[in-house]
Design an enzyme around this catalytic site. Sequence first.
Site, mmCIF file in Angstrom:
data_model
loop_
_atom_site.group_PDB
_atom_site.id
_atom_site.type_symbol
_atom_site.label_atom_id
_atom_site.label_comp_id
_atom_site.label_asym_id
_atom_site.label_seq_id
_atom_site.Cartn_x
_atom_site.Cartn_y
_atom_site.Cartn_z
ATOM 1 N N ASP A 68 -4.761 3.818 -2.106
ATOM 2 C CA ASP A 68 -5.887 4.178 -1.246
ATOM 3 C C ASP A 68 -6.388 5.570 -1.589
ATOM 4 O OD1 ASP A 68 -6.186 1.941 0.724
ATOM 5 O OD2 ASP A 68 -4.085 2.404 1.098
ATOM 6 N N HIS A 121 -1.178 -1.036 -4.167
ATOM 7 C CA HIS A 121 -2.502 -0.725 -3.650
ATOM 8 C C HIS A 121 -2.584 0.781 -3.433
ATOM 9 C CE1 HIS A 121 -6.189 -1.902 -1.456
ATOM 10 N NE2 HIS A 121 -5.881 -0.962 -0.572
ATOM 11 N N GLY A 152 -9.499 4.212 6.599
ATOM 12 C CA GLY A 152 -9.283 5.640 6.778
ATOM 13 C C GLY A 152 -7.863 6.036 7.093
ATOM 14 N N PHE A 153 -7.139 5.198 7.826
ATOM 15 C CA PHE A 153 -5.769 5.527 8.197
ATOM 16 C C PHE A 153 -4.910 4.269 8.172
ATOM 17 C CE2 PHE A 153 -8.296 8.857 10.141
ATOM 18 C CZ PHE A 153 -7.571 10.004 9.852
ATOM 19 N N GLY A 154 -3.630 4.436 7.864
ATOM 20 C CA GLY A 154 -2.703 3.318 7.902
ATOM 21 C C GLY A 154 -2.165 3.108 9.304
ATOM 22 N N GLY A 155 -1.464 1.988 9.480
ATOM 23 C CA GLY A 155 -0.793 1.725 10.746
ATOM 24 C C GLY A 155 -1.671 1.205 11.857
ATOM 25 N N MET A 205 -11.948 -5.890 4.994
ATOM 26 C CA MET A 205 -11.130 -4.955 5.757
ATOM 27 C C MET A 205 -10.806 -5.543 7.131
ATOM 28 S SD MET A 205 -10.418 -2.345 3.900
ATOM 29 C CE MET A 205 -9.698 -1.319 5.200
ATOM 30 N N HIS A 214 -8.272 1.329 -4.324
ATOM 31 C CA HIS A 214 -9.228 1.116 -3.235
ATOM 32 C C HIS A 214 -9.961 2.426 -2.980
ATOM 33 C CE1 HIS A 214 -9.829 -0.153 1.274
ATOM 34 N NE2 HIS A 214 -10.967 0.015 0.627
ATOM 35 N N ASP A 217 -6.858 -6.307 4.072
ATOM 36 C CA ASP A 217 -6.188 -5.007 4.096
ATOM 37 C C ASP A 217 -6.248 -4.435 5.504
ATOM 38 O OD1 ASP A 217 -5.238 -2.446 3.713
ATOM 39 O OD2 ASP A 217 -6.873 -1.801 2.409
ATOM 40 N N GLY A 218 -5.056 -4.266 6.105
ATOM 41 C CA GLY A 218 -4.980 -3.616 7.401
ATOM 42 C C GLY A 218 -4.190 -4.407 8.419
ATOM 43 N N GLY A 220 1.236 -2.390 4.177
ATOM 44 C CA GLY A 220 1.812 -1.058 4.073
ATOM 45 C C GLY A 220 3.071 -0.920 4.892
ATOM 46 N N THR A 221 2.899 -0.629 6.158
ATOM 47 C CA THR A 221 4.029 -0.375 7.055
ATOM 48 C C THR A 221 5.016 -1.531 7.067
ATOM 49 O OG1 THR A 221 2.599 0.990 8.446
ATOM 50 C CG2 THR A 221 4.662 0.226 9.421
ATOM 51 N N SER A 222 4.507 -2.763 7.104
ATOM 52 C CA SER A 222 5.408 -3.914 7.227
ATOM 53 C C SER A 222 6.355 -4.041 6.044
ATOM 54 C CB SER A 222 4.600 -5.209 7.395
ATOM 55 O OG SER A 222 3.827 -5.477 6.245
ATOM 56 N N MET A 225 -12.214 4.566 -1.203
ATOM 57 C CA MET A 225 -12.908 4.870 0.050
ATOM 58 C C MET A 225 -13.564 6.238 -0.100
ATOM 59 S SD MET A 225 -10.133 3.288 2.729
ATOM 60 C CE MET A 225 -8.750 3.383 1.589
ATOM 61 N N SER A 278 0.833 -1.203 0.000
ATOM 62 C CA SER A 278 0.000 0.000 0.000
ATOM 63 C C SER A 278 0.865 1.250 0.000
ATOM 64 C CB SER A 278 -0.908 0.011 1.228
ATOM 65 O OG SER A 278 -1.554 1.264 1.344
ATOM 66 N N MET A 338 -9.031 8.301 -0.684
ATOM 67 C CA MET A 338 -9.931 8.698 0.401
ATOM 68 C C MET A 338 -10.405 10.122 0.172
ATOM 69 S SD MET A 338 -7.814 7.240 3.679
ATOM 70 C CE MET A 338 -6.838 5.739 3.569
#
Length: 229
Positions: free
Chosen positions: A36, A34, A151-154, A146, A75, A180-181, A202-204, A77, A9, A38
């Site tokens: 996002d 990916h 709405g937010f990552g992490g 989901m 994606h 996702d998430g 994403g973060t990982s 949103m 992401s 929003m």
Amino acid sequence: MVKSIIAPSLLAGDFAHLGCDCQRMFDNGSDWVHLDVMDGHFVPNITMGPPVISCLRKAVPRKEDQPGKNFFDCHMMVSNPEQWVPEIAKAGGDQYTFHYESTKDPVGLVKSIKAHGMKAACAVKPGTDVSVLYELAPMLDMALVMTVEPGFGGQSFMPDMMQKVRDLRAKFPDLNIQVDGGLGKGTVEVAAEAGANVIVAGTSVFKAEDPSAMISYLREEVEKNLKKD
């Protein structure tokens, strides 16, 4: 039979260098990226839109001799997903994932997405019963469960969402099922065991010392469970 698909992401990337980050993910072995989108209405955050995706497509073009290469998984949103189908298609999106909660006519929306040359996918938020997808699923290229509130990552992975994945996989063995998430080491194993084959991370991935190794790990966990079937 479905295959493993890893989709980092860009929400976790550096927005000052999105083109470079996008190409870096493909160079490190990702299948998709990916994106996002929003709008600040459907979710309480604003990210990117068609102009940014258009610039990304110019920076990371499709490969005519390699269908599916440099695939943009969008994606959406947004509170009015019908509005953005033509714009995302024009900008270079390959798959358009709308939220079931955002439309009154999901069947019509799927038809519009496909008429504009994109793959069609539908997402459900944590509070939405997965059964709403059962009638729609035969028309879809992918379903997204989901594993955080959009709405937010992490955010932290919600393991209780895995029953939705199991139920979908049992009913639709050949459907791409995305999660996702909060996906990474310690959570992808659970998602893969439940039947997810498309992993958004994403973060990982972006914060990993070796993104290529992380992408490979995510893929191996999915493929390990696909072989069991």
